[in-house]
Scaffold this active site. Sequence first.
Site, PDB file in Angstrom:
ATOM      1  N   ALA A 188       0.854  -1.190   0.000  1.00 50.11           N
ATOM      2  CA  ALA A 188       0.000   0.000   0.000  1.00 50.11           C
ATOM      3  C   ALA A 188       0.885   1.235   0.000  1.00 50.11           C
ATOM      4  CB  ALA A 188      -0.921  -0.014   1.212  1.00 50.11           C
ATOM      5  N   SER A 189       0.239   2.402  -0.041  1.00 49.68           N
ATOM      6  CA  SER A 189       0.996   3.650  -0.167  1.00 49.68           C
ATOM      7  C   SER A 189       1.790   3.996   1.076  1.00 49.68           C
ATOM      8  CB  SER A 189       0.047   4.796  -0.512  1.00 49.68           C
ATOM      9  OG  SER A 189      -0.987   4.871   0.447  1.00 49.68           O
ATOM     10  N   ALA A 247       2.455   1.503   3.768  1.00 43.86           N
ATOM     11  CA  ALA A 247       3.204   0.363   4.298  1.00 43.86           C
ATOM     12  C   ALA A 247       3.165  -0.826   3.346  1.00 43.86           C
ATOM     13  CB  ALA A 247       2.646  -0.032   5.662  1.00 43.86           C
ATOM     14  N   LYS A 270       4.366  -5.674   9.152  1.00 45.23           N
ATOM     15  CA  LYS A 270       3.928  -4.476   8.442  1.00 45.23           C
ATOM     16  C   LYS A 270       5.028  -3.419   8.570  1.00 45.23           C
ATOM     17  CE  LYS A 270      -0.026  -1.258   8.372  1.00 45.23           C
ATOM     18  NZ  LYS A 270      -1.330  -0.945   9.014  1.00 45.23           N
ATOM     19  N   ASP A 273     -12.842   0.760   9.061  1.00 49.79           N
ATOM     20  CA  ASP A 273     -12.830   0.336   7.656  1.00 49.79           C
ATOM     21  C   ASP A 273     -13.055  -1.176   7.569  1.00 49.79           C
ATOM     22  OD1 ASP A 273     -12.601   0.632   4.917  1.00 49.79           O
ATOM     23  OD2 ASP A 273     -10.410   0.481   4.914  1.00 49.79           O
TER      24      ASP A 273
END
Length: 559
Positions: A135-136, A138, A154, A289
């Site tokens: 992802a942007s 991690a 992570k 989320d």
Amino acid sequence: MLLKNRYHEIRRVKEIISVFIKYGFYNQIHQLGLLKYMKIYPLRKNKKSKNQKFSRGKRLRMALEELGPAFVKLGQLLSTRRDLIPKDMIEELENLQNKVVPISYESIKEQVEKQLQGSIEELFLEFKKTPLAAASIAQVHKATLKNGKKVVVKVQRPGIQQKLMTDLSIIEEVASFLEYKTKYGKLYDFTGIVKDFKKNLLKELDFRMEGRNIITFQKNFKNDKNIVFPCIYKEYSSQKVLTMDFIQGISLKNVELLRKKHLDPSLIARRFCHCILEQILRDGFFHGDPHPGNVRVLSENRIAFLDMGIVGKVAEEKREQFFKMIAGITLKNSKLIVESIREMGVSKEFIDFKQLENEISILRDEYLEIPLKEIKIGEFLTEIFRLAFQYNISIPNEVAMIAKTLIIVEGTITELDPNLNILEIAQPITKQLMKEMYSFQRIAKHLQENILDTSRLLHRLPDSFTNILERLERHDFKLILSFKNEKQMIKTLNKIANQLSFSIALLALGIVISGFILALAINGNSFGFLDSRFVIVGLIISLIMGLWLMISIIKSGRF
């Protein structure tokens, strides 16, 4: 150094503007006055390009994805604001992708070793070079601890925080401009929204916060064996590295595979929905989320939650207000819904809540014939928030986030079990929590918590009252009254006074005329020095004076 940072900010601003123009938003930027404010005069405007064929929502999503993590996160925040953003844009913003090209294993290795102060070979038995996800902010890698435990690591992208801070600074400046220089700023606290956004994003950059979030969820659901959260390995974690259990389950999206594995989609949907509602209504601490990609199904229909960097927090007062709204929707009671909006909303203008109640009653009547189990809570909340927007009522971010979470949950459980409804599950939870909220024990606890403040107030009251009386005796006391719309009030008082004067003048004139007529009728022409012509002249003069008084009052504009 300051000049260097400012130079980078200016370059970034130009880059951001050019990306939005590339996707056809020149007119909107120009109309807001941002180009003039930023002192940018681009040559390229809305030139025809392949992007023009896409809808405005899709073009906005593509622009935010191209601009990077800060704008992707901002778009995700905006997707919760159904009271501010049009429906077609919301649908696109919900599809924002946070996936990027993975960075090299060497960069990841360097970051891990720097953060954990040891070599990867010493720390882990095995560390997969190919990431599970990128992802942007991690990248996630699968690894094995020395004791053989399977984990995921992570790792934050090197240098991402500095880039985010530059973009956040620009976003803050734009928010300040919108608030103080545009008509929208009178209604919405843009700087407040961005301030909360920045605070939450900085928390997301600190992986220790996510670790604490997971521990909080574990405590809240320690008695529920059907809900699972990964364990955190603190000795292998830091601000930019987070190591936790590797959970291999089935995604909620894969309904067919769930059935093949002899799992029950309907039971899974019920447990998932019940868990989220308890997080929101009972704990005031919920997964921000919970889309299917962040949830896994384990054996025995157990549910595991992943990626808890984004969480929502709701104070007890706001939860009570949300209870009231849910109760209003369930009972189809417009007054309850309006009361909850009045309590939780913020407005800088006078609101006609009676008219708002009428509007909500019309909306309620549209749903009146629909059975409760068929009402879509997401749709209903969206319509309510849109009405609030029309009446210039700003819904707090945390409440907007609740609405978005429920919409995600509603969409997910519909795929798992089309006959299941959130309100059916919410009813018993809300009923139980309302009983607890207004129980004798809860009221007694509040009284106990407030007793110290109350005793202080009672202790100070006699002295304060004595002080006021002494000042009154010394004539050292001035009472200043201030009224809203003072000029309008004075104008109204003048109007009343003139109407009263006008009435008295007419009454006096009527009495004089009646007196002359009555005297003439009784005595005939026996006034001696008065004859009928004199009476007529007097009446005419009185009439003229009365008319003059009326005209002067009317001309003053205070009648």
